[in-house]
Design a protein around this motif. Structure first.
Motif, PDB file in Angstrom:
ATOM      1  N   ALA A 250      -4.319 -60.785 -28.756  1.00 27.17           N
ATOM      2  CA  ALA A 250      -4.920 -59.459 -28.257  1.00 27.17           C
ATOM      3  C   ALA A 250      -4.214 -58.194 -28.953  1.00 27.17           C
ATOM      4  O   ALA A 250      -4.905 -57.119 -29.230  1.00 27.17           O
ATOM      5  CB  ALA A 250      -4.548 -59.443 -26.700  1.00 27.17           C
ATOM      6  N   ARG A 251      -2.784 -58.331 -29.323  1.00 27.36           N
ATOM      7  CA  ARG A 251      -2.392 -57.246 -29.972  1.00 27.36           C
ATOM      8  C   ARG A 251      -2.997 -56.953 -31.544  1.00 27.36           C
ATOM      9  O   ARG A 251      -3.185 -55.673 -31.891  1.00 27.36           O
ATOM     10  CB  ARG A 251      -0.797 -57.285 -30.108  1.00 27.36           C
ATOM     11  CG  ARG A 251      -0.038 -57.206 -28.715  1.00 27.36           C
ATOM     12  CD  ARG A 251       1.476 -56.910 -29.057  1.00 27.36           C
ATOM     13  NE  ARG A 251       1.710 -55.855 -29.607  1.00 27.36           N
ATOM     14  CZ  ARG A 251       2.631 -54.810 -28.880  1.00 27.36           C
ATOM     15  NH1 ARG A 251       3.237 -55.306 -27.654  1.00 27.36           N
ATOM     16  NH2 ARG A 251       2.761 -53.714 -29.288  1.00 27.36           N
ATOM     17  N   ALA A 253      -5.992 -57.436 -32.327  1.00 27.15           N
ATOM     18  CA  ALA A 253      -7.206 -56.801 -31.824  1.00 27.15           C
ATOM     19  C   ALA A 253      -7.122 -55.298 -31.548  1.00 27.15           C
ATOM     20  O   ALA A 253      -7.707 -54.465 -32.175  1.00 27.15           O
ATOM     21  CB  ALA A 253      -8.000 -57.499 -30.927  1.00 27.15           C
ATOM     22  N   ALA A 254      -6.138 -55.015 -30.611  1.00 31.24           N
ATOM     23  CA  ALA A 254      -5.826 -53.828 -30.309  1.00 31.24           C
ATOM     24  C   ALA A 254      -5.047 -52.822 -31.615  1.00 31.24           C
ATOM     25  O   ALA A 254      -5.566 -51.474 -31.775  1.00 31.24           O
ATOM     26  CB  ALA A 254      -4.955 -53.667 -29.380  1.00 31.24           C
ATOM     27  N   VAL A 263     -10.333 -56.680 -26.693  1.00 34.01           N
ATOM     28  CA  VAL A 263      -8.920 -57.178 -26.687  1.00 34.01           C
ATOM     29  C   VAL A 263      -8.846 -58.278 -25.826  1.00 34.01           C
ATOM     30  O   VAL A 263      -7.921 -59.188 -26.103  1.00 34.01           O
ATOM     31  CB  VAL A 263      -8.053 -56.082 -26.297  1.00 34.01           C
ATOM     32  CG1 VAL A 263      -6.561 -56.797 -25.848  1.00 34.01           C
ATOM     33  CG2 VAL A 263      -7.571 -55.020 -27.487  1.00 34.01           C
ATOM     34  N   TRP A 392      -2.225 -58.300 -21.236  1.00 35.77           N
ATOM     35  CA  TRP A 392      -2.999 -57.791 -22.816  1.00 35.77           C
ATOM     36  C   TRP A 392      -3.374 -56.473 -22.881  1.00 35.77           C
ATOM     37  O   TRP A 392      -3.346 -55.716 -23.817  1.00 35.77           O
ATOM     38  CB  TRP A 392      -4.478 -58.592 -22.835  1.00 35.77           C
ATOM     39  CG  TRP A 392      -4.051 -60.209 -22.882  1.00 35.77           C
ATOM     40  CD1 TRP A 392      -2.790 -60.979 -23.372  1.00 35.77           C
ATOM     41  CD2 TRP A 392      -5.027 -61.328 -22.444  1.00 35.77           C
ATOM     42  NE1 TRP A 392      -3.142 -62.149 -23.415  1.00 35.77           N
ATOM     43  CE2 TRP A 392      -4.404 -62.363 -22.850  1.00 35.77           C
ATOM     44  CE3 TRP A 392      -6.176 -61.058 -21.952  1.00 35.77           C
ATOM     45  CZ2 TRP A 392      -5.048 -63.699 -22.490  1.00 35.77           C
ATOM     46  CZ3 TRP A 392      -6.630 -62.359 -21.598  1.00 35.77           C
ATOM     47  CH2 TRP A 392      -6.046 -63.650 -21.987  1.00 35.77           C
ATOM     48  N   ALA A 396      -2.204 -53.591 -25.453  1.00 39.44           N
ATOM     49  CA  ALA A 396      -2.965 -53.051 -26.157  1.00 39.44           C
ATOM     50  C   ALA A 396      -2.606 -51.541 -26.250  1.00 39.44           C
ATOM     51  O   ALA A 396      -2.862 -50.707 -27.340  1.00 39.44           O
ATOM     52  CB  ALA A 396      -4.371 -53.010 -25.505  1.00 39.44           C
TER      53      ALA A 396
END
Length: 419
Positions: A250-251, A253-254, A263, A392, A396
């Motif tokens: 998730a991080r 992606a963010a 995310v 998440w 983000a």
């Protein structure tokens, strides 16, 4: 600062300088159990024993045993794993599960403040319609987590402003996303006599909690206040856990400015793995196979003879036992006392404890919750995913503020270039 026989305790900056590492690396050593720390009197900073630092330095750069997990160190103010338990922004998760609801804890993770009044957690009518239609196209045998992954993509398409990454917009998207994931699941509880079928629009103002709405998508039984409270506690306990694999996804992606829905989708992809959020599914199947307390030993023995690993026991971050499991199992025992299904769980725990297995993890506690409440197969991983979506979104927000792509480097082990 506190003094000991070994000398003055050192601040984070001093300890990092003594080892020649960055503060983030220092805290990675703490989270891996390689280095101890104590909280300073202000309750927000940490102090370190110089003698322990010197012993660590003499051993050289810490290395893991065989088959190490890939390392990635990220500075974060969200969750610490310290003193044998997780802490959200300095507050013990076990205390939060006893005193706060999931929505409140999500707001705490996102903003560092508890709201005087919890905002509405609702998805728009068009997003709900898209999410419901998308998951309805799946086979009837699809697990709840598989439906959640499809719903996340569908509700994202209905948010035209999803790329607005101002903190207030992100938290609003987080509330709408989690509400959509829950409210788009098919309702398993049949309508009560004399009532109309379940409404298809957004929940009305003052709607039930996320835990109560999630119950309706996972269990055909009428919700009991005590057991819905256990679901709510599970959501709190699982909302974040430092840099678990799904949170890293998730991080990443963010960090490249993916929108909050993307995310969450990245996290959902990772959380479906059997070594992560999917671990509870196999334990649900084990409990279902045991069925009666007197079968616990024979079923476990048969699995061991087949060379199968018993999941749900022993967590490397909690050598003394997973505190989240203790809290959740205690809440479940109080809410479901006398339940024959709870007796099956207790028989399994008695069998494993008698043979010296490690303490149960939160994955086992989740499976126990799903089993005792007769939830649909895979309910444990669905609860995990809904809870962790809040975490998440919090991670983000940190990455959007940091505004620097996460770009690890590989250690090349192939043939020499040009050879």
């Amino acid at each position: 600062m506190e003094r000991r026989a070994g000398g003055r305790r050192l601040s984070t900056a001093e300890a990092a300088a003594r080892l020649g590492v960055k503060p983030a690396t220092l805290y990675a050593y703490v989270s891996r159990g390689l280095l101890g720390r104590e909280r300073a009197p202000d309750g927000r900073t940490s102090t370190f024993d110089p003698a322990e630092l010197d012993r660590l330095a003499r051993r050289g750069r810490p290395r893991r045993g065989r088959r190490p997990a890939a390392g990635l160190v990220v500075a974060s103010a969200l969750t610490a794993i310290d003193q044998g338990q997780p802490w959200y922004r300095g507050l013990a998760v076990s205390d939060l599960a006893a005193t706060r609801g999931f929505e409140e804890v999500a707001e705490w993770l996102w903003t560092g403040q508890f709201p005087d009044r919890v905002p509405a957690w609702q998805a728009g009518a068009s997003a709900l319609d898209a999410g419901r239609r998308a998951q309805a196209a799946l086979p009837p045998t699809a697990l709840s987590l598989e439906r959640i992954r499809v719903i996340a993509a569908a509700v994202a398409a209905g948010d035209e402003l999803r790329l607005e990454l101002h903190p207030a917009a992100v938290t609003a998207a987080g509330r709408a996303l989690i509400a959509g994931l829950v409210d788009c699941l098919p309702r398993l509880a049949p309508p009560r006599r004399g009532r109309a079928a379940a409404r298809q629009g957004p929940p009305p103002p003052g709607a039930p909690s996320i835990a109560a709405r999630l119950w309706a998508g996972l269990s055909p039984a009428d919700p009991e206040v005590g057991l819905v409270g256990v679901v709510d506690a599970a959501l709190v306990l699982l909302a974040d856990h430092e840099l678990a694999a799904s949170t890293v996804a998730a991080r990443v992606a963010a960090s490249v400015r993916a929108d909050p829905y993307a995310v969450a989708s990245a996290g959902l992809a990772a959380v479906s793995g059997t070594l992560h959020g999917g671990a509870s599914l196999g334990i649900e199947d084990l409990l279902r196979e045991i069925d009666r307390p007197d079968r616990a030993a024979s079923v476990v023995g048969t699995r061991l003879r087949r060379g199968e690993r018993l999941r749900g026991f022993g967590h490397r971050l909690y050598p003394a036992g997973d505190p989240r499991a203790r809290v959740l199992l205690d809440r479940l025992r109080a809410a479901a006392a006398g339940s024959p299904r709870l007796e099956v769980v207790e028989a399994l725990l008695e069998t494993t404890t008698g043979r010296g297995l490690p303490e149960p993890t939160v994955d086992l506690a989740l499976a126990a919750l799903a089993h005792v409440t007769a939830m649909t197969r895979g309910a444990g991983e669905a609860i995990f995913a809904i809870a962790r979506t809040a975490g998440w979104i919090a991670h983000a927000l940190e990455e959007y503020d940091r505004n620097t792509p996460i770009r690890p480097r590989a250690i090349y082990t192939g043939p020499s270039p040009g050879s």
